[in-house]
Design an enzyme around this catalytic site. Structure first.
Site, PDB file in Angstrom:
ATOM      1  N   LYS A  90       0.807  -1.226   0.000  1.00 51.92           N
ATOM      2  CA  LYS A  90       0.000   0.000   0.000  1.00 51.92           C
ATOM      3  C   LYS A  90       0.840   1.276   0.000  1.00 51.92           C
ATOM      4  O   LYS A  90       0.418   2.309  -0.504  1.00 51.92           O
ATOM      5  CB  LYS A  90      -0.942   0.003   1.201  1.00 51.92           C
ATOM      6  CG  LYS A  90      -1.960  -1.134   1.144  1.00 51.92           C
ATOM      7  CD  LYS A  90      -3.369  -0.631   1.284  1.00 51.92           C
ATOM      8  CE  LYS A  90      -4.378  -1.686   0.875  1.00 51.92           C
ATOM      9  NZ  LYS A  90      -4.341  -2.899   1.703  1.00 51.92           N
ATOM     10  N   GLU A 112      -9.793   6.383   3.491  1.00 47.49           N
ATOM     11  CA  GLU A 112     -10.628   5.372   4.141  1.00 47.49           C
ATOM     12  C   GLU A 112      -9.729   4.193   4.479  1.00 47.49           C
ATOM     13  O   GLU A 112      -8.687   4.009   3.853  1.00 47.49           O
ATOM     14  CB  GLU A 112     -11.731   4.910   3.180  1.00 47.49           C
ATOM     15  CG  GLU A 112     -11.330   3.816   2.167  1.00 47.49           C
ATOM     16  CD  GLU A 112     -10.245   4.234   1.174  1.00 47.49           C
ATOM     17  OE1 GLU A 112     -10.128   5.437   0.884  1.00 47.49           O
ATOM     18  OE2 GLU A 112      -9.501   3.348   0.694  1.00 47.49           O
ATOM     19  N   SER A 378       1.548  -9.899  -0.807  1.00 49.05           N
ATOM     20  CA  SER A 378       1.203  -8.475  -0.700  1.00 49.05           C
ATOM     21  C   SER A 378       1.575  -7.859   0.641  1.00 49.05           C
ATOM     22  O   SER A 378       1.774  -6.652   0.730  1.00 49.05           O
ATOM     23  CB  SER A 378      -0.289  -8.289  -0.964  1.00 49.05           C
ATOM     24  OG  SER A 378      -1.050  -9.151  -0.148  1.00 49.05           O
TER      25      SER A 378
END
Ligand SMILES: *Cc1c(COP(=O)(O)O)cnc(C)c1O
Length: 393
Positions: A90, A112, A378
Protein backbone atom coordinates in the site's frame (compact mmCIF):
# COMPACT_ATOMS: atom_id res chain seq x y z
CA UNK A 1 -3.21 0.95 -27.04
CA UNK A 2 -3.79 -1.87 -24.59
CA UNK A 3 -7.26 -3.39 -24.66
CA UNK A 4 -7.01 -4.06 -20.91
CA UNK A 5 -6.04 -0.57 -19.82
CA UNK A 6 -8.38 2.35 -19.35
CA UNK A 7 -9.71 4.14 -22.46
CA UNK A 8 -9.94 7.91 -22.81
CA UNK A 9 -13.43 7.93 -21.31
CA UNK A 10 -12.30 6.15 -18.18
CA UNK A 11 -13.64 2.69 -19.03
CA UNK A 12 -12.24 -0.82 -19.08
CA UNK A 13 -14.63 -2.48 -21.53
CA UNK A 14 -18.00 -1.67 -20.00
CA UNK A 15 -16.62 -1.14 -16.48
CA UNK A 16 -15.32 1.98 -14.76
CA UNK A 17 -16.33 5.58 -15.47
CA UNK A 18 -16.84 8.33 -12.93
CA UNK A 19 -20.28 8.26 -11.28
CA UNK A 20 -19.96 11.16 -8.86
CA UNK A 21 -22.09 13.90 -7.33
CA UNK A 22 -22.07 17.23 -9.19
CA UNK A 23 -20.16 18.93 -6.38
CA UNK A 24 -17.10 16.74 -7.04
CA UNK A 25 -17.19 17.26 -10.78
CA UNK A 26 -14.53 19.96 -10.89
CA UNK A 27 -12.03 18.27 -8.62
CA UNK A 28 -12.37 14.89 -10.37
CA UNK A 29 -12.04 16.53 -13.79
CA UNK A 30 -8.96 18.45 -12.60
CA UNK A 31 -7.44 15.20 -11.39
CA UNK A 32 -8.27 13.42 -14.66
CA UNK A 33 -6.64 16.20 -16.62
CA UNK A 34 -3.41 16.49 -14.70
CA UNK A 35 -2.57 13.17 -12.99
CA UNK A 36 -0.88 11.48 -15.96
CA UNK A 37 1.13 14.54 -16.88
CA UNK A 38 2.38 14.98 -13.30
CA UNK A 39 3.11 11.27 -12.76
CA UNK A 40 5.09 11.02 -15.99
CA UNK A 41 7.11 14.20 -15.32
CA UNK A 42 10.82 13.88 -14.62
CA UNK A 43 10.51 15.85 -11.40
CA UNK A 44 7.78 13.55 -9.99
CA UNK A 45 9.51 10.36 -11.10
CA UNK A 46 12.80 11.41 -9.48
CA UNK A 47 11.22 12.09 -6.11
CA UNK A 48 8.91 9.04 -6.29
CA UNK A 49 11.73 6.65 -7.29
CA UNK A 50 14.06 8.08 -4.64
CA UNK A 51 11.48 7.52 -1.88
CA UNK A 52 10.63 4.03 -3.14
CA UNK A 53 14.29 3.10 -3.00
CA UNK A 54 15.57 4.84 0.14
CA UNK A 55 12.39 5.07 2.24
CA UNK A 56 10.35 2.00 1.26
CA UNK A 57 13.35 -0.25 0.56
CA UNK A 58 12.65 -1.12 -3.08
CA UNK A 59 13.22 -3.07 -5.18
CA UNK A 60 11.46 -5.69 -3.07
CA UNK A 61 13.18 -9.09 -3.51
CA UNK A 62 11.94 -11.73 -5.94
CA UNK A 63 12.59 -14.87 -3.93
CA UNK A 64 12.69 -18.34 -5.41
CA UNK A 65 10.96 -20.64 -2.93
CA UNK A 66 12.90 -23.92 -3.17
CA UNK A 67 10.66 -25.92 -0.91
CA UNK A 68 7.36 -24.79 -2.45
CA UNK A 69 8.84 -25.38 -5.92
CA UNK A 70 9.68 -28.93 -4.91
CA UNK A 71 6.31 -29.54 -3.27
CA UNK A 72 4.33 -28.37 -6.31
CA UNK A 73 6.87 -29.65 -8.84
CA UNK A 74 7.30 -26.33 -10.64
CA UNK A 75 9.27 -23.05 -10.27
CA UNK A 76 7.76 -20.70 -7.71
CA UNK A 77 8.96 -17.14 -7.14
CA UNK A 78 7.57 -14.90 -4.42
CA UNK A 79 7.46 -11.12 -4.96
CA UNK A 80 8.15 -9.85 -1.47
CA UNK A 81 5.93 -6.78 -0.96
CA UNK A 82 5.77 -7.89 2.69
CA UNK A 83 9.29 -6.51 3.10
CA UNK A 84 8.31 -2.91 2.26
CA UNK A 85 8.28 -0.22 4.95
CA UNK A 86 4.91 -0.49 6.80
CA UNK A 87 4.66 -4.14 5.74
CA UNK A 88 2.64 -4.20 2.52
CA UNK A 89 2.33 -2.87 -1.02
CA UNK A 90 0.00 0.00 0.00
CA UNK A 91 2.89 2.39 0.67
CA UNK A 92 3.82 2.47 -3.07
CA UNK A 93 0.48 4.08 -3.85
CA UNK A 94 0.31 6.33 -0.78
CA UNK A 95 3.68 7.91 -1.60
CA UNK A 96 2.68 8.49 -5.22
CA UNK A 97 -0.64 10.11 -4.32
CA UNK A 98 0.76 12.42 -1.66
CA UNK A 99 3.42 13.67 -4.09
CA UNK A 100 0.61 14.32 -6.55
CA UNK A 101 -1.48 16.09 -3.87
CA UNK A 102 1.41 18.43 -3.07
CA UNK A 103 1.95 19.28 -6.71
CA UNK A 104 -1.77 20.06 -7.03
CA UNK A 105 -1.53 22.47 -4.07
CA UNK A 106 -3.78 20.44 -1.75
CA UNK A 107 -3.22 20.87 1.98
CA UNK A 108 -5.52 18.34 3.62
CA UNK A 109 -5.43 14.55 3.14
CA UNK A 110 -8.33 12.17 3.75
CA UNK A 111 -8.43 8.38 3.40
CA UNK A 112 -10.63 5.37 4.14
CA UNK A 113 -9.34 2.19 5.68
CA UNK A 114 -10.60 -1.30 6.51
CA UNK A 115 -7.96 -3.34 8.29
CA UNK A 116 -6.00 -0.16 8.81
CA UNK A 117 -3.14 -0.95 6.40
CA UNK A 118 -4.00 1.84 3.97
CA UNK A 119 -4.71 4.16 6.92
CA UNK A 120 -1.27 3.46 8.36
CA UNK A 121 0.40 3.94 4.95
CA UNK A 122 -1.41 7.26 4.48
CA UNK A 123 -0.69 8.46 8.02
CA UNK A 124 2.96 7.52 7.42
CA UNK A 125 3.34 9.60 4.26
CA UNK A 126 1.44 12.50 5.86
CA UNK A 127 3.95 12.49 8.73
CA UNK A 128 6.74 12.38 6.17
CA UNK A 129 5.30 15.32 4.22
CA UNK A 130 3.95 17.25 7.22
CA UNK A 131 0.34 17.22 5.98
CA UNK A 132 -2.93 17.06 7.91
CA UNK A 133 -4.42 13.55 7.80
CA UNK A 134 -7.95 12.35 8.53
CA UNK A 135 -8.71 8.63 8.27
CA UNK A 136 -12.26 7.27 8.17
CA UNK A 137 -12.64 3.79 9.62
CA UNK A 138 -15.74 1.76 10.50
CA UNK A 139 -16.26 1.42 14.25
CA UNK A 140 -16.23 -2.39 13.98
CA UNK A 141 -12.79 -2.20 12.35
CA UNK A 142 -11.57 0.39 14.88
CA UNK A 143 -12.36 -2.12 17.61
CA UNK A 144 -10.81 -5.18 15.93
CA UNK A 145 -7.69 -3.43 14.56
CA UNK A 146 -6.66 -1.44 17.61
CA UNK A 147 -2.89 -1.64 16.98
CA UNK A 148 -3.26 0.01 13.57
CA UNK A 149 -5.52 2.68 15.10
CA UNK A 150 -2.84 3.42 17.72
CA UNK A 151 -0.17 3.56 14.99
CA UNK A 152 -2.18 6.08 12.96
CA UNK A 153 -2.69 8.26 16.05
CA UNK A 154 0.99 8.05 16.96
CA UNK A 155 1.80 9.16 13.41
CA UNK A 156 -0.36 12.24 13.97
CA UNK A 157 -3.51 11.28 12.05
CA UNK A 158 -7.08 11.83 13.24
CA UNK A 159 -9.03 8.57 13.09
CA UNK A 160 -12.79 9.07 12.71
CA UNK A 161 -14.91 6.02 13.65
CA UNK A 162 -17.85 5.56 11.27
CA UNK A 163 -21.16 4.40 12.75
CA UNK A 164 -23.29 3.70 9.63
CA UNK A 165 -24.05 0.29 8.02
CA UNK A 166 -22.15 -2.62 9.49
CA UNK A 167 -19.42 -0.12 10.33
CA UNK A 168 -16.69 -1.52 8.04
CA UNK A 169 -14.79 -0.53 4.88
CA UNK A 170 -17.76 0.29 2.62
CA UNK A 171 -19.17 2.64 5.26
CA UNK A 172 -15.79 4.28 5.85
CA UNK A 173 -15.52 4.90 2.08
CA UNK A 174 -18.99 6.49 1.99
CA UNK A 175 -17.96 8.81 4.80
CA UNK A 176 -14.67 9.77 3.11
CA UNK A 177 -16.59 10.64 -0.07
CA UNK A 178 -18.98 12.76 2.02
CA UNK A 179 -16.03 14.66 3.53
CA UNK A 180 -14.57 15.17 0.04
CA UNK A 181 -17.90 16.65 -1.14
CA UNK A 182 -17.78 19.18 1.73
CA UNK A 183 -14.12 20.14 1.14
CA UNK A 184 -13.43 19.70 -2.58
CA UNK A 185 -11.05 22.65 -2.86
CA UNK A 186 -8.25 21.99 -0.38
CA UNK A 187 -8.67 18.24 0.16
CA UNK A 188 -7.01 15.34 -1.65
CA UNK A 189 -8.64 11.93 -1.20
CA UNK A 190 -5.97 9.20 -1.19
CA UNK A 191 -7.88 6.06 -2.22
CA UNK A 192 -6.17 2.82 -1.19
CA UNK A 193 -6.99 0.51 -4.08
CA UNK A 194 -7.85 0.36 -7.79
CA UNK A 195 -11.43 1.48 -7.08
CA UNK A 196 -13.36 4.75 -7.11
CA UNK A 197 -14.18 7.10 -10.01
CA UNK A 198 -11.85 7.48 -12.99
CA UNK A 199 -8.91 8.26 -12.83
CA UNK A 200 -8.34 6.48 -9.49
CA UNK A 201 -8.28 2.84 -10.73
CA UNK A 202 -5.76 3.64 -13.47
CA UNK A 203 -3.74 6.00 -11.30
CA UNK A 204 -3.39 3.46 -8.49
CA UNK A 205 -2.55 0.69 -10.97
CA UNK A 206 0.15 2.89 -12.47
CA UNK A 207 1.62 3.71 -9.06
CA UNK A 208 1.66 0.00 -8.16
CA UNK A 209 3.05 -1.03 -11.55
CA UNK A 210 6.56 -0.72 -10.10
CA UNK A 211 5.89 -4.29 -8.90
CA UNK A 212 5.76 -5.78 -12.42
CA UNK A 213 8.48 -3.44 -13.64
CA UNK A 214 10.75 -5.06 -11.04
CA UNK A 215 9.50 -8.60 -11.68
CA UNK A 216 10.55 -8.20 -15.32
CA UNK A 217 14.20 -7.45 -14.67
CA UNK A 218 14.44 -9.69 -11.62
CA UNK A 219 13.11 -12.71 -13.58
CA UNK A 220 15.47 -11.90 -16.42
CA UNK A 221 18.37 -11.86 -13.97
CA UNK A 222 17.39 -15.12 -12.31
CA UNK A 223 15.96 -17.20 -15.17
CA UNK A 224 17.24 -15.57 -18.35
CA UNK A 225 13.73 -14.57 -19.41
CA UNK A 226 11.46 -11.77 -18.22
CA UNK A 227 8.32 -13.78 -19.04
CA UNK A 228 6.70 -16.02 -16.42
CA UNK A 229 4.02 -18.59 -17.29
CA UNK A 230 1.74 -17.58 -14.44
CA UNK A 231 1.13 -14.46 -12.36
CA UNK A 232 -0.87 -14.95 -9.16
CA UNK A 233 -2.19 -12.34 -6.71
CA UNK A 234 -5.07 -11.81 -4.29
CA UNK A 235 -7.79 -9.26 -5.03
CA UNK A 236 -9.62 -7.03 -2.58
CA UNK A 237 -10.05 -3.87 -4.60
CA UNK A 238 -7.23 -5.06 -6.84
CA UNK A 239 -4.17 -2.88 -6.35
CA UNK A 240 -1.47 -5.46 -5.60
CA UNK A 241 -2.83 -7.61 -8.43
CA UNK A 242 -2.88 -4.64 -10.82
CA UNK A 243 0.74 -3.85 -9.95
CA UNK A 244 1.75 -7.48 -10.47
CA UNK A 245 0.20 -7.81 -13.93
CA UNK A 246 0.43 -4.24 -15.30
CA UNK A 247 3.40 -4.67 -17.63
CA UNK A 248 2.30 -8.17 -18.70
CA UNK A 249 -1.35 -7.49 -19.55
CA UNK A 250 -1.00 -7.59 -23.32
CA UNK A 251 1.01 -10.80 -23.46
CA UNK A 252 -1.76 -13.38 -23.68
CA UNK A 253 0.71 -16.25 -23.21
CA UNK A 254 1.13 -15.23 -19.60
CA UNK A 255 -1.69 -16.62 -17.51
CA UNK A 256 -3.18 -14.45 -14.79
CA UNK A 257 -4.88 -16.01 -11.76
CA UNK A 258 -6.66 -13.76 -9.26
CA UNK A 259 -7.72 -15.01 -5.83
CA UNK A 260 -10.80 -13.47 -4.25
CA UNK A 261 -12.11 -14.27 -0.78
CA UNK A 262 -14.82 -16.95 -0.67
CA UNK A 263 -15.15 -16.57 3.11
CA UNK A 264 -17.04 -19.64 4.33
CA UNK A 265 -17.90 -20.60 0.72
CA UNK A 266 -19.22 -18.84 -2.38
CA UNK A 267 -22.80 -19.98 -1.68
CA UNK A 268 -22.67 -19.77 2.11
CA UNK A 269 -24.08 -16.26 2.44
CA UNK A 270 -20.83 -15.39 4.22
CA UNK A 271 -18.51 -14.46 1.39
CA UNK A 272 -16.64 -11.63 -0.31
CA UNK A 273 -16.34 -13.39 -3.69
CA UNK A 274 -17.58 -10.37 -5.65
CA UNK A 275 -16.60 -11.59 -9.12
CA UNK A 276 -18.32 -14.94 -8.52
CA UNK A 277 -21.62 -13.69 -7.09
CA UNK A 278 -21.70 -9.96 -7.91
CA UNK A 279 -23.85 -8.30 -10.56
CA UNK A 280 -23.11 -5.20 -12.57
CA UNK A 281 -23.79 -2.06 -10.58
CA UNK A 282 -22.29 1.19 -9.37
CA UNK A 283 -20.19 1.34 -6.21
CA UNK A 284 -18.07 4.22 -4.94
CA UNK A 285 -18.08 6.06 -8.24
CA UNK A 286 -17.48 3.27 -10.70
CA UNK A 287 -19.40 0.64 -12.68
CA UNK A 288 -18.25 -2.80 -11.68
CA UNK A 289 -19.40 -6.08 -10.17
CA UNK A 290 -21.14 -5.46 -6.86
CA UNK A 291 -22.53 -7.88 -4.29
CA UNK A 292 -26.19 -6.83 -4.23
CA UNK A 293 -29.67 -8.22 -3.81
CA UNK A 294 -32.56 -7.93 -6.34
CA UNK A 295 -33.35 -4.42 -5.09
CA UNK A 296 -29.77 -3.28 -5.59
CA UNK A 297 -29.07 -3.20 -1.85
CA UNK A 298 -25.46 -4.05 -1.01
CA UNK A 299 -25.01 -7.52 0.48
CA UNK A 300 -22.62 -7.19 3.40
CA UNK A 301 -19.43 -9.09 2.59
CA UNK A 302 -17.61 -11.48 4.87
CA UNK A 303 -14.01 -12.72 4.82
CA UNK A 304 -11.53 -13.76 7.50
CA UNK A 305 -9.30 -11.17 5.88
CA UNK A 306 -10.24 -7.52 6.52
CA UNK A 307 -8.27 -6.47 3.43
CA UNK A 308 -10.43 -8.58 1.09
CA UNK A 309 -13.74 -7.90 2.85
CA UNK A 310 -15.25 -5.57 0.22
CA UNK A 311 -18.53 -5.91 -1.76
CA UNK A 312 -16.99 -4.51 -4.97
CA UNK A 313 -13.87 -4.98 -7.09
CA UNK A 314 -11.82 -2.71 -9.33
CA UNK A 315 -13.29 -2.11 -12.82
CA UNK A 316 -10.03 -3.25 -14.44
CA UNK A 317 -10.39 -6.65 -12.75
CA UNK A 318 -14.11 -6.86 -13.56
CA UNK A 319 -13.13 -6.46 -17.21
CA UNK A 320 -10.26 -8.98 -16.98
CA UNK A 321 -12.74 -11.50 -15.58
CA UNK A 322 -15.50 -10.68 -18.09
CA UNK A 323 -13.11 -10.99 -21.05
CA UNK A 324 -11.55 -14.12 -19.52
CA UNK A 325 -8.08 -12.57 -19.64
CA UNK A 326 -7.81 -13.55 -15.98
CA UNK A 327 -9.01 -16.68 -14.24
CA UNK A 328 -10.59 -15.89 -10.88
CA UNK A 329 -10.62 -18.45 -8.05
CA UNK A 330 -12.62 -18.03 -4.84
CA UNK A 331 -10.52 -19.16 -1.89
CA UNK A 332 -12.14 -20.02 1.46
CA UNK A 333 -10.97 -18.93 4.91
CA UNK A 334 -9.85 -22.52 5.62
CA UNK A 335 -7.80 -22.76 2.43
CA UNK A 336 -6.11 -19.43 3.16
CA UNK A 337 -5.28 -20.44 6.73
CA UNK A 338 -3.73 -23.75 5.59
CA UNK A 339 -1.66 -21.94 2.98
CA UNK A 340 -0.46 -19.42 5.59
CA UNK A 341 0.70 -22.18 7.95
CA UNK A 342 2.37 -24.05 5.09
CA UNK A 343 4.44 -21.04 3.99
CA UNK A 344 5.34 -20.20 7.58
CA UNK A 345 6.66 -23.70 8.27
CA UNK A 346 8.31 -24.26 4.90
CA UNK A 347 9.92 -20.89 4.24
CA UNK A 348 9.96 -19.04 7.57
CA UNK A 349 7.72 -16.31 6.17
CA UNK A 350 4.47 -15.43 8.00
CA UNK A 351 2.26 -13.97 5.24
CA UNK A 352 -0.66 -11.55 5.56
CA UNK A 353 -3.97 -13.42 5.56
CA UNK A 354 -4.84 -11.59 2.30
CA UNK A 355 -1.71 -12.91 0.58
CA UNK A 356 -2.50 -16.39 1.88
CA UNK A 357 -5.50 -16.43 -0.45
CA UNK A 358 -3.07 -16.15 -3.38
CA UNK A 359 -0.86 -18.86 -1.87
CA UNK A 360 -3.85 -21.22 -1.68
CA UNK A 361 -4.10 -21.06 -5.48
CA UNK A 362 -0.98 -23.27 -5.63
CA UNK A 363 -3.06 -26.16 -4.26
CA UNK A 364 -5.76 -25.70 -6.90
CA UNK A 365 -3.81 -25.43 -10.15
CA UNK A 366 -1.83 -28.18 -11.89
CA UNK A 367 1.43 -26.58 -13.08
CA UNK A 368 3.97 -28.09 -15.49
CA UNK A 369 7.45 -28.85 -14.14
CA UNK A 370 8.90 -26.25 -16.53
CA UNK A 371 6.47 -23.46 -15.55
CA UNK A 372 7.68 -20.26 -13.93
CA UNK A 373 5.10 -19.02 -11.44
CA UNK A 374 5.33 -15.57 -9.85
CA UNK A 375 3.12 -14.98 -6.82
CA UNK A 376 2.88 -11.67 -5.01
CA UNK A 377 3.08 -11.72 -1.23
CA UNK A 378 1.20 -8.48 -0.70
CA UNK A 379 1.98 -8.11 3.00
CA UNK A 380 3.37 -9.59 6.18
CA UNK A 381 1.38 -11.44 8.81
CA UNK A 382 2.22 -9.55 12.00
CA UNK A 383 -1.17 -7.83 11.94
CA UNK A 384 -2.90 -11.23 11.65
CA UNK A 385 -1.34 -12.97 14.65
CA UNK A 386 -4.64 -13.02 16.58
CA UNK A 387 -6.42 -14.53 13.57
CA UNK A 388 -3.77 -17.22 13.18
CA UNK A 389 -3.60 -18.01 16.89
CA UNK A 390 -7.36 -18.33 17.35
CA UNK A 391 -7.60 -20.64 14.29
CA UNK A 392 -4.74 -22.91 15.38
CA UNK A 393 -6.67 -24.68 18.13
C1 LIG B 1 -5.19 -4.02 1.48
C2 LIG B 1 -4.48 -5.30 1.26
C3 LIG B 1 -4.86 -6.18 0.22
C4 LIG B 1 -6.05 -5.95 -0.66
O1 LIG B 1 -6.01 -4.80 -1.42
P1 LIG B 1 -5.71 -4.81 -2.98
O2 LIG B 1 -5.99 -3.41 -3.37
O3 LIG B 1 -6.63 -5.79 -3.63
O4 LIG B 1 -4.29 -5.18 -3.18
C5 LIG B 1 -4.10 -7.32 0.03
N1 LIG B 1 -3.05 -7.62 0.82
C6 LIG B 1 -2.67 -6.79 1.83
C7 LIG B 1 -1.50 -7.18 2.68
C8 LIG B 1 -3.37 -5.61 2.10
O5 LIG B 1 -2.99 -4.81 3.10
Amino acid sequence: MSKYKVNKDGYYGEFGGAYIPEILHKCVTDLQQCYAQIIDSVDFQEEYKYLLKQYVGRPSPLYRSERLSKLYNTHIYLKREDLNHTGAHKINNAIGQILLARRMGKTRIIAETGAGQHGVATATVCALMNMECIVYMGKTDVERQSINVEKMKLLGATVVPVLSGNMTLKDATNEAIRDWCSNPKDTFYIIGSTVGPHPYPEMVAKLQSVISEEIKFQLMEQTGSSQPNYLIACVGGGSNAAGTIYHYLDDDNIKIILAEAAGKGVDSGETAATIHIGKKGILHGSKTYVMQDEDGQIIEPYSISAGLDYPGVGPMHANLAATKRAQVLAITDDEAISAAFLLTRMEGIIPAIESSHALAVLERVKFCPSDVVVLTLSGRGDKDMDTYLSYNK
